[in-house]
Scaffold this active site. Structure first.
Site, PDB file in Angstrom:
ATOM      1  N   LYS A 105       0.828  -1.233   0.000  1.00 43.90           N
ATOM      2  CA  LYS A 105       0.000   0.000   0.000  1.00 43.90           C
ATOM      3  C   LYS A 105       0.847   1.260   0.000  1.00 43.90           C
ATOM      4  O   LYS A 105       0.513   2.242  -0.657  1.00 43.90           O
ATOM      5  CB  LYS A 105      -0.968   0.003   1.190  1.00 43.90           C
ATOM      6  CG  LYS A 105      -0.303   0.174   2.543  1.00 43.90           C
ATOM      7  CD  LYS A 105      -1.026  -0.564   3.609  1.00 43.90           C
ATOM      8  CE  LYS A 105      -0.781  -2.023   3.447  1.00 43.90           C
ATOM      9  NZ  LYS A 105      -0.080  -2.713   4.504  1.00 43.90           N
ATOM     10  N   GLU A 190       3.364  -4.760  14.718  1.00 48.11           N
ATOM     11  CA  GLU A 190       4.785  -5.027  14.525  1.00 48.11           C
ATOM     12  C   GLU A 190       5.583  -4.476  15.700  1.00 48.11           C
ATOM     13  O   GLU A 190       5.052  -3.716  16.505  1.00 48.11           O
ATOM     14  CB  GLU A 190       5.230  -4.374  13.220  1.00 48.11           C
ATOM     15  CG  GLU A 190       4.550  -5.041  12.046  1.00 48.11           C
ATOM     16  CD  GLU A 190       4.948  -4.441  10.730  1.00 48.11           C
ATOM     17  OE1 GLU A 190       6.071  -3.958  10.611  1.00 48.11           O
ATOM     18  OE2 GLU A 190       4.110  -4.472   9.819  1.00 48.11           O
ATOM     19  N   LYS A 205      -4.066   3.487   2.581  1.00 48.53           N
ATOM     20  CA  LYS A 205      -5.200   2.769   1.981  1.00 48.53           C
ATOM     21  C   LYS A 205      -6.289   3.752   1.551  1.00 48.53           C
ATOM     22  O   LYS A 205      -6.864   3.627   0.469  1.00 48.53           O
ATOM     23  CB  LYS A 205      -5.771   1.756   2.980  1.00 48.53           C
ATOM     24  CG  LYS A 205      -4.817   0.601   3.296  1.00 48.53           C
ATOM     25  CD  LYS A 205      -5.333  -0.222   4.472  1.00 48.53           C
ATOM     26  CE  LYS A 205      -4.376  -1.325   4.875  1.00 48.53           C
ATOM     27  NZ  LYS A 205      -4.698  -1.909   6.174  1.00 48.53           N
ATOM     28  N   GLY A 302      -3.376 -10.829   7.248  1.00 49.27           N
ATOM     29  CA  GLY A 302      -3.149 -12.257   7.475  1.00 49.27           C
ATOM     30  C   GLY A 302      -2.718 -12.953   6.197  1.00 49.27           C
ATOM     31  O   GLY A 302      -2.951 -12.480   5.083  1.00 49.27           O
TER      32      GLY A 302
HETATM   33  N1  HSE Z   1      -1.153  -3.710   9.406  1.00 46.44           N
HETATM   34  C1  HSE Z   1      -2.386  -3.773   8.684  1.00 46.44           C
HETATM   35  C2  HSE Z   1      -3.550  -3.866   9.639  1.00 46.44           C
HETATM   36  C3  HSE Z   1      -2.469  -4.950   7.767  1.00 46.44           C
HETATM   37  O1  HSE Z   1      -3.358  -3.980  10.842  1.00 46.44           O
HETATM   38  O2  HSE Z   1      -4.672  -3.802   9.177  1.00 46.44           O
HETATM   39  C4  HSE Z   1      -1.793  -4.696   6.476  1.00 46.44           C
HETATM   40  O3  HSE Z   1      -2.309  -3.577   5.854  1.00 46.44           O
END
Ligand code: HSE
Length: 425
Positions: A105, A190, A205, A302
């Site tokens: 993204k 993360e 996004k 996921g």
């Molecule tokens: N880190 C993102 C989330 C997933 O927690 O939705 C990948 O875009």
């Protein structure tokens, strides 16, 4: 039967899921799609990752040049993430005339213009369903399913990590820090959670989705962004008492004042469909002039859900000979004549710490009155040391009016505004 060779760059969570789906469903796609899709190459420096997926050693490429020069590769799937290597590899693939499928993204939000230019020059496909909302097919829905509509708004929960954290804070009374620690333990957040918790991930996004929905480039830098790091248990609890649930919402609207794109924590009423989107799930509402409201719900992240989006793009690329690009001028910047709203309308929740003495409420009400802000409901709680906490919700008003009022109240000795949160009314 048509044969299509796929190269996967990166066999981490998403690339690994893609590899599994493609190999396990190969026969199914032969039967249902009349196409034989084979992973003919992978680029992965970790031998153990490749071995855990039983990738035949002869399919492991040593560098990107080997991948893009391979005549048995038709489609290159980028699952590396980040910008530098990913951008170089995607451009190398497009310049070699290979179609590209990416889940990246940040790369797409920042450089879709450069990638698309290279794709067009070489008549290559460029697909990015997995870049937004994981397994939820929002991009195909916007590109194909809703193309007959003028879309006026989209609104949703498009980050699973923050939704998980906010669900824990709401349902279990956890602090932000404790909920974040749990999200890390479960692998949602993360080690450095900045991109998720500060709203960057959702803003990338939203920039992509709003560009598609409104047929105009919505640069990432135009997205108003506020994360969830300053939220307190107190706000979550006060909101609950007033019948609201806190969510990190991404909102895109086409209004008379221009295009409005924003990501921020927002209270939604408990009976709003977005209030029940819990844990790491995502959901997006789109409103079109012909179709009315459409809502999509599912897993936004996921291995297999994101792999599902990637494989759908691969099948689309493998079974469509024509290539479709943006329906707008895809430059780095927005077109000059497109307005972006610098103010917007919303209802607001405010929590104030006030001196518990006569006349204070009247002074606060007077500031609101002067800024044309009307109050819907209010609760007051006694605190220690001659202080009280006032929580109130306003009718829809201008963001700039709230900013002015907050500045004015904070300049007095009698009250401090401790929280300002937007409310979907
Ligand atoms: N880190 C993102 C989330 C997933 O927690 O939705 C990948 O875009």
């Amino acid at each position: 039967m048509k044969k299509i060779g796929v190269a996967i760059l990166g066999l981490g969570v998403v690339g690994g899921g893609t590899y599994r789906i493609l190999t396990e469903h190969r026969e199914f796609y032969r039967k249902t799609q009349n196409v034989d899709i084979e992973v003919t190459s992978v680029l992965e420096t970790s031998r153990s990752r490749a071995e855990s997926l039983a990738v035949p050693p002869e399919k492991i490429a040593v560098n990107i040049a080997e991948v893009v020069c391979n005549p048995d590769v038709n489609i290159v799937v980028e699952c590396i993430g980040g910008i530098s290597a990913a951008k170089e590899y995607v451009l190398a693939a497009l310049n070699a005339g290979k179609s590209v499928v990416t889940s990246n993204k940040e790369l797409y939000a920042k450089f879709s213009h450069e990638l698309e230019r290279a794709a067009k020059r070489h008549n290559a496909g460029l697909f990015f369903e997995a870049s937004c909302v994981g397994g939820v097919p929002i991009i195909r829905t916007l590109l194909d399913g809703l193309q007959g509509n003028k879309i006026s708004s989209l609104m949703g929960i498009i980050n699973g990590t923050t939704n998980y954290i906010l669900t824990k804070m709401t349902n279990e009374g956890m602090s932000y820090e404790a909920a974040l620690a749990e999200a890390k333990k479960l692998g949602y957040a993360e080690a450095d959670p900045t991109s998720d918790v500060e709203g960057f991930d959702a803003a990338y996004k939203l920039s992509i989705l709003a560009s598609l929905a409104f047929h105009t480039k919505v640069p990432f830098t135009n997205v108003f962004r506020e994360g969830i790091t300053n939220l307190s248990k107190e706000d979550v609890e006060d909101g609950k008492q007033l019948g609201y649930t806190l969510k990190l919402l991404a909102i895109g609207k086409r209004t008379d004042a221009g295009i409005e794109v924003r990501v921020h924590p927002t209270f939604v009423r408990k009976d709003h469909p977005l209030a029940s989107v819990a844990d790491a799930f995502n959901a997006v509402f789109v409103e079109g002039d012909a179709v009315g409201e459409v809502m999509l719900y599912g897993r936004g992240a996921g291995s297999l859900p994101t792999g599902s989006a990637i494989v759908s793009d691969i099948i689309y690329a493998a079974t469509h000979s024509d290539v479709k690009y943006s329906t707008f001028k895809n430059d780095a910047e927005a077109e000059k004549d497109v307005n972006f709203a610098d103010d917007f309308m919303s209802a607001y929740y405010l929590r104030l710490s006030v001196s518990d003495e006569s006349g204070v409420l009247a002074k606060i009400a007077s500031v609101f009155g002067k800024n044309h802000i009307s109050i819907v409901e209010m609760i007051q709680r006694e605190k220690e040391g001659g202080k009280a906490s006032i929580v109130l919700v306003t009718h829809e008003t201008h963001e700039l009016a709230i900013k002015n009022a907050v500045e004015k109240i904070n300049s007095t000795e009698i009250a401090t505004v401790e929280s300002v949160l937007r409310v979907v009314s």
